[in-house]
Design a protein around this motif. Structure first.
Motif, mmCIF file in Angstrom:
data_model
loop_
_atom_site.group_PDB
_atom_site.id
_atom_site.type_symbol
_atom_site.label_atom_id
_atom_site.label_comp_id
_atom_site.label_asym_id
_atom_site.label_seq_id
_atom_site.Cartn_x
_atom_site.Cartn_y
_atom_site.Cartn_z
ATOM 1 N N THR A 62 0.855 -1.182 0.000
ATOM 2 C CA THR A 62 0.000 0.000 0.000
ATOM 3 C C THR A 62 0.896 1.238 0.000
ATOM 4 O OG1 THR A 62 -1.914 1.036 1.064
ATOM 5 C CG2 THR A 62 -0.219 0.205 2.539
ATOM 6 N N TRP B 33 -2.319 6.263 -1.460
ATOM 7 C CA TRP B 33 -3.565 5.490 -1.628
ATOM 8 C C TRP B 33 -4.438 5.657 -0.403
ATOM 9 C CZ3 TRP B 33 -7.103 2.114 0.155
ATOM 10 C CH2 TRP B 33 -7.968 1.512 -0.769
ATOM 11 N N ARG C 282 -8.052 7.671 -0.581
ATOM 12 C CA ARG C 282 -9.253 6.829 -0.514
ATOM 13 C C ARG C 282 -9.985 6.935 0.817
ATOM 14 N NH1 ARG C 282 -9.991 3.033 -4.883
ATOM 15 N NH2 ARG C 282 -8.397 3.657 -6.366
ATOM 16 N N CYS D 193 -19.661 -0.181 15.323
ATOM 17 C CA CYS D 193 -19.295 1.245 15.293
ATOM 18 C C CYS D 193 -20.437 2.158 15.751
ATOM 19 C CB CYS D 193 -18.831 1.647 13.903
ATOM 20 S SG CYS D 193 -17.556 0.573 13.254
ATOM 21 N N ARG E 111 -4.672 -5.754 2.947
ATOM 22 C CA ARG E 111 -4.491 -4.293 2.819
ATOM 23 C C ARG E 111 -5.817 -3.544 2.713
ATOM 24 N NH1 ARG E 111 -2.347 -3.365 -3.395
ATOM 25 N NH2 ARG E 111 -4.152 -4.280 -4.418
ATOM 26 N N PHE F 233 -8.248 0.938 10.401
ATOM 27 C CA PHE F 233 -8.681 0.964 11.805
ATOM 28 C C PHE F 233 -7.578 1.374 12.779
ATOM 29 C CE2 PHE F 233 -11.410 -1.982 9.501
ATOM 30 C CZ PHE F 233 -12.680 -1.590 9.911
ATOM 31 N N LEU G 217 -20.027 -6.836 7.128
ATOM 32 C CA LEU G 217 -18.929 -6.494 8.038
ATOM 33 C C LEU G 217 -18.965 -7.496 9.182
ATOM 34 C CD1 LEU G 217 -16.797 -4.300 8.389
ATOM 35 C CD2 LEU G 217 -18.521 -2.852 9.397
ATOM 36 N N MET H 78 -14.693 -7.406 5.402
ATOM 37 C CA MET H 78 -15.594 -6.313 5.032
ATOM 38 C C MET H 78 -15.851 -6.273 3.529
ATOM 39 S SD MET H 78 -14.963 -2.283 5.747
ATOM 40 C CE MET H 78 -13.679 -2.130 4.515
ATOM 41 N N GLY I 71 -16.247 -3.660 1.349
ATOM 42 C CA GLY I 71 -16.007 -2.220 1.487
ATOM 43 C C GLY I 71 -17.015 -1.338 0.778
ATOM 44 N N GLN I 72 -17.318 -1.697 -0.481
ATOM 45 C CA GLN I 72 -18.205 -0.803 -1.245
ATOM 46 C C GLN I 72 -19.645 -0.867 -0.744
ATOM 47 O OE1 GLN I 72 -17.352 -1.599 -5.347
ATOM 48 N NE2 GLN I 72 -15.267 -0.822 -5.137
ATOM 49 N N PHE J 3 -19.770 1.221 2.327
ATOM 50 C CA PHE J 3 -19.731 2.633 1.910
ATOM 51 C C PHE J 3 -21.140 3.134 1.597
ATOM 52 C CE2 PHE J 3 -18.882 6.402 -0.406
ATOM 53 C CZ PHE J 3 -17.558 6.767 -0.184
ATOM 54 N N HIS K 222 -19.574 9.012 12.894
ATOM 55 C CA HIS K 222 -18.598 7.936 13.118
ATOM 56 C C HIS K 222 -17.443 8.146 12.141
ATOM 57 C CE1 HIS K 222 -16.528 4.254 13.398
ATOM 58 N NE2 HIS K 222 -17.015 3.752 12.271
ATOM 59 N N ASN L 18 -14.345 7.164 7.299
ATOM 60 C CA ASN L 18 -13.745 7.455 6.004
ATOM 61 C C ASN L 18 -14.166 8.863 5.565
ATOM 62 O OD1 ASN L 18 -13.581 7.601 3.103
ATOM 63 N ND2 ASN L 18 -13.288 5.385 3.075
ATOM 64 N N ASN M 167 -10.287 4.610 11.996
ATOM 65 C CA ASN M 167 -11.608 4.188 12.460
ATOM 66 C C ASN M 167 -11.446 3.393 13.756
ATOM 67 O OD1 ASN M 167 -14.020 2.861 12.897
ATOM 68 N ND2 ASN M 167 -14.297 2.209 10.780
ATOM 69 N N PHE N 130 -22.822 4.486 12.297
ATOM 70 C CA PHE N 130 -23.230 3.343 11.461
ATOM 71 C C PHE N 130 -22.169 2.272 11.655
ATOM 72 C CE2 PHE N 130 -19.793 4.079 8.511
ATOM 73 C CZ PHE N 130 -19.555 5.431 8.667
ATOM 74 N N GLY N 131 -22.580 1.015 11.497
ATOM 75 C CA GLY N 131 -21.572 -0.015 11.696
ATOM 76 C C GLY N 131 -22.096 -1.415 11.486
HETATM 77 N N1 ACO Z 1 -3.555 0.022 -0.749
HETATM 78 C C1 ACO Z 1 -3.472 -0.061 -2.076
HETATM 79 N N2 ACO Z 1 -4.421 -0.633 -2.838
HETATM 80 C C2 ACO Z 1 -5.502 -1.130 -2.209
HETATM 81 C C3 ACO Z 1 -5.670 -1.052 -0.825
HETATM 82 C C4 ACO Z 1 -4.632 -0.450 -0.086
HETATM 83 N N3 ACO Z 1 -4.692 -0.329 1.252
HETATM 84 N N4 ACO Z 1 -6.840 -1.624 -0.495
HETATM 85 C C5 ACO Z 1 -7.414 -2.026 -1.630
HETATM 86 N N5 ACO Z 1 -6.600 -1.739 -2.680
HETATM 87 C C6 ACO Z 1 -6.798 -2.003 -4.094
HETATM 88 C C7 ACO Z 1 -7.715 -3.179 -4.343
HETATM 89 O O1 ACO Z 1 -6.987 -4.385 -4.270
HETATM 90 C C8 ACO Z 1 -8.196 -2.882 -5.718
HETATM 91 O O2 ACO Z 1 -7.215 -3.276 -6.625
HETATM 92 P P1 ACO Z 1 -7.592 -3.935 -8.055
HETATM 93 O O3 ACO Z 1 -8.378 -2.857 -8.769
HETATM 94 O O4 ACO Z 1 -6.272 -4.226 -8.637
HETATM 95 O O5 ACO Z 1 -8.430 -5.126 -7.709
HETATM 96 C C9 ACO Z 1 -8.279 -1.363 -5.770
HETATM 97 O O6 ACO Z 1 -7.470 -0.885 -4.668
HETATM 98 C C10 ACO Z 1 -9.680 -0.824 -5.583
HETATM 99 O O7 ACO Z 1 -10.275 -1.528 -4.512
HETATM 100 P P2 ACO Z 1 -11.703 -1.162 -4.011
HETATM 101 O O8 ACO Z 1 -12.074 -2.039 -2.848
HETATM 102 O O9 ACO Z 1 -12.632 -1.087 -5.186
HETATM 103 O O10 ACO Z 1 -11.406 0.299 -3.476
HETATM 104 P P3 ACO Z 1 -12.447 1.378 -3.055
HETATM 105 O O11 ACO Z 1 -12.288 2.570 -3.884
HETATM 106 O O12 ACO Z 1 -13.812 0.813 -2.855
HETATM 107 O O13 ACO Z 1 -11.886 1.753 -1.613
HETATM 108 C C11 ACO Z 1 -12.375 1.312 0.673
HETATM 109 C C12 ACO Z 1 -11.814 0.752 -0.599
HETATM 110 C C13 ACO Z 1 -11.530 2.495 1.106
HETATM 111 C C14 ACO Z 1 -12.349 0.259 1.761
HETATM 112 C C15 ACO Z 1 -13.814 1.760 0.379
HETATM 113 O O14 ACO Z 1 -14.576 0.721 -0.169
HETATM 114 C C16 ACO Z 1 -14.503 2.260 1.587
HETATM 115 O O15 ACO Z 1 -14.212 3.321 2.059
HETATM 116 N N6 ACO Z 1 -15.481 1.508 2.075
HETATM 117 C C17 ACO Z 1 -16.188 1.896 3.260
HETATM 118 C C18 ACO Z 1 -15.840 0.966 4.267
HETATM 119 C C19 ACO Z 1 -15.287 1.600 5.488
HETATM 120 O O16 ACO Z 1 -14.857 2.724 5.602
HETATM 121 N N7 ACO Z 1 -15.328 0.774 6.435
HETATM 122 C C20 ACO Z 1 -14.865 1.131 7.692
HETATM 123 C C21 ACO Z 1 -15.374 0.179 8.596
HETATM 124 S S1 ACO Z 1 -17.051 0.214 8.563
HETATM 125 C C22 ACO Z 1 -17.522 0.895 9.894
HETATM 126 O O17 ACO Z 1 -16.838 1.611 10.553
HETATM 127 C C23 ACO Z 1 -18.860 0.597 10.202
#
Ligand code: ACO
Length: 334
Positions: free
Chosen positions: A30, A34, A38, A113, A152, A158, A191, A223, A225-226, A229, A260, A263, A290, A320-321
Motif C-alpha cells: 500500500t 492510496w 481513498r 461502530c 491491505r 482501523f 462487516l 468487510m 467495502g463498497q 460505503f 462515526h 472514512n 476508524n 453506522f456499523g
Molecule cells: N492500498 C493499495 N491498494 C488497495 C488497498 C490499499 N490499502 N486496499 C485495496 N486496494 C486495491 C484493491 O486491491 C483494488 O485493486 P484492483 O483494482 O487491482 O483489484 C483497488 O485498490 C480498488 O479496490 P476497491 O475495494 O474497489 O477500493 P475502493 O475505492 O472501494 O476503496 C475502501 C476501498 C476504502 C475500503 C472503500 O470501499 C470504503 O471506504 N469503504 C467503506 C468501508 C469503510 O470505511 N469501512 C470502515 C469500517 S465500517 C464501519 O466503521 C462501520
C-alpha cells in the motif's frame, strides 16, 4: 413530568504508539497516497500492552473527573465494544472494579461502530425511567488484535482508542433532544468478525476442511467495502433527517455533526446528500483512523474541550456499523 438527560462529562484515551501510513506500507502493498486519497487517514494509534479494558478505564476515569462525580455515585456502566478482553467477564465489570464504582451495575453492549449511540440511548432510557441517575457509557476498542494484517483492504482503516461520556438527569451539559436507532440484520455479512466455531464432542471435525479448521477460532475483520460505503452514506443521511424531524429542526439549526469516523469520502458524500456543509462535520479520522465504538466519544470529547461550542448549539452524533446498525443523538449544548 418528563425528565431531562444531559451529558455532564466526557473523556478520551488514545494509546501513545502511532502507526503512520508509511509504517503500514512496510507491512502490506500500500502507500500513503492510496490511503490518504481513498480514506483521509494519515495515522492511527495501535496499542502496545494495553487491552480494551485498560483504554476504557482511562477514558472512563477522565470522564468521571470531568463530570465532577465520585466513582461511587455512578449507578451503571455500559461498555460498547466488539473487542473485549474476555467473552466473560464483561469489559464494563473490569472497569467497574478498577474505578471503584461499587454501586454501579455493569454490562457490555454490541453494536459495532454504532456502539456509543446505542449505549447513550440505553443510558437515557434508564435515567428517564427513574431507575438510575448517573450512567457512564464507554466506547472502547483494540481493533488491532482482530485485524488481518495481511489484508491491505482492511488493516489500513482501523485504530485503537476509547471515548466516554457521563449522562445524568439534568438539562446541563449536552441535553438530549432526540434519538434514533436502526438495524438491518439482512446485511450482517457486509462487516463481520467471527467468534468461536461450534466444535464439540458431537461434531465430526472430519467434515470440516483442514484450511477452514485452521481459520476457525481466529477472529478477523472481513468487510465488503463498497457495500459498507453505500450503507454508511444512506444511513448517515436517514438518521440525521430522522432526529431533525422529531424536534422540528432544520439543517441550518445545527452547529456541528459528529459522524462515526470511518472514512473522509463517506462523510463528504453524506454532507452532499443531506446538503449540510462539510465544515459542520467534525473530523479527526486523519489522526486516529476508524476506532469503531470509540470514535464518536473521542470526537465528542475533543469538540467539547475545544473552544468551538457555544451555549445553545445543537450537535448531532451519528453512527453506522456492523450488524448493520445505525443511529443518531441530537444534543443541545450549554
Ligand atoms: N492500498 C493499495 N491498494 C488497495 C488497498 C490499499 N490499502 N486496499 C485495496 N486496494 C486495491 C484493491 O486491491 C483494488 O485493486 P484492483 O483494482 O487491482 O483489484 C483497488 O485498490 C480498488 O479496490 P476497491 O475495494 O474497489 O477500493 P475502493 O475505492 O472501494 O476503496 C475502501 C476501498 C476504502 C475500503 C472503500 O470501499 C470504503 O471506504 N469503504 C467503506 C468501508 C469503510 O470505511 N469501512 C470502515 C469500517 S465500517 C464501519 O466503521 C462501520
Amino acid at each position: 413530568m418528563m425528565s431531562h438527560v444531559g451529558i455532564i462529562g466526557t473523556g478520551r484515551y488514545l494509546p501513545e504508539n502511532i502507526m503512520t501510513n508509511d509504517d503500514l506500507s512496510n507491512l502490506v502493498d500500500t502507500s500513503d497516497e492510496w490511503i490518504r486519497t481513498r480514506t483521509g487517514i494519515r495515522e492511527r494509534r495501535i496499542s502496545v500492552g494495553m487491552n480494551t479494558s485498560d483504554l476504557a478505564y482511562e477514558a472512563g476515569s477522565i470522564a468521571l473527573k470531568n463530570a465532577g462525580l465520585k466513582p461511587e455515585e455512578i449507578d451503571l456502566i455500559i461498555c460498547a465494544t466488539i473487542t473485549p478482553d474476555y467473552f466473560m467477564p464483561s469489559c464494563a465489570c473490569i472497569v467497574q472494579a478498577r474505578l471503584g464504582a461499587v454501586n454501579a451495575a455493569a454490562f457490555d453492549l454490541t453494536a459495532a461502530c454504532t456502539g456509543m449511540i446505542y449505549g447513550m440511548v440505553t443510558a437515557e432510557q434508564f435515567i428517564k425511567s427513574g431507575m438510575y441517575k448517573n450512567v457512564l457509557v464507554i466506547g472502547a476498542e483494540t481493533l488491532s488484535k482482530v485485524l488481518d494484517w495481511k489484508d491491505r483492504s482492511t488493516c489500513v482503516l482501523f485504530g485503537d482508542g476509547a471515548g466516554a461520556v457521563v449522562l445524568s438527569n439534568t438539562k446541563k451539559g449536552g441535553m438530549i433532544l432526540a434519538t434514533n436507532l436502526e438495524a438491518d440484520g439482512s446485511k450482517y455479512d457486509h462487516l463481520t468478525c467471527s467468534a468461536i466455531p461450534l466444535i464439540n464432542p458431537c461434531v465430526n471435525t472430519e467434515d470440516i476442511s483442514a484450511s477452514r479448521l485452521k481459520m476457525l477460532g481466529q477472529p478477523k475483520i472481513r468487510m465488503l467495502g463498497q457495500e459498507v460505503f453505500k450503507y454508511a452514506v444512506r444511513t448517515i443521511t436517514d438518521n440525521l433527517k430522522a432526529v431533525l424531524s422529531k424536534v422540528n429542526l432544520k439543517n441550518d439549526d445545527i452547529a456541528y455533526i459528529i459522524p462515526h469516523q470511518a472514512n473522509q469520502r463517506i462523510i463528504e458524500q453524506a454532507s452532499k446528500f443531506i446538503k449540510i456543509p462539510i465544515q459542520k462535520f467534525f473530523i479527526n479520522l486523519d489522526r486516529y483512523g476508524n476506532t469503531s465504538a470509540a470514535s464518536i466519544g473521542i470526537a465528542l470529547d475533543e469538540l467539547a474541550k475545544s473552544d468551538k461550542l457555544s451555549t445553545g448549539d445543537k450537535v448531532i452524533l451519528v453512527g453506522f456499523g456492523g450488524g448493520m446498525t445505525s443511529g443518531a443523538v441530537l444534543l443541545e449544548w450549554s
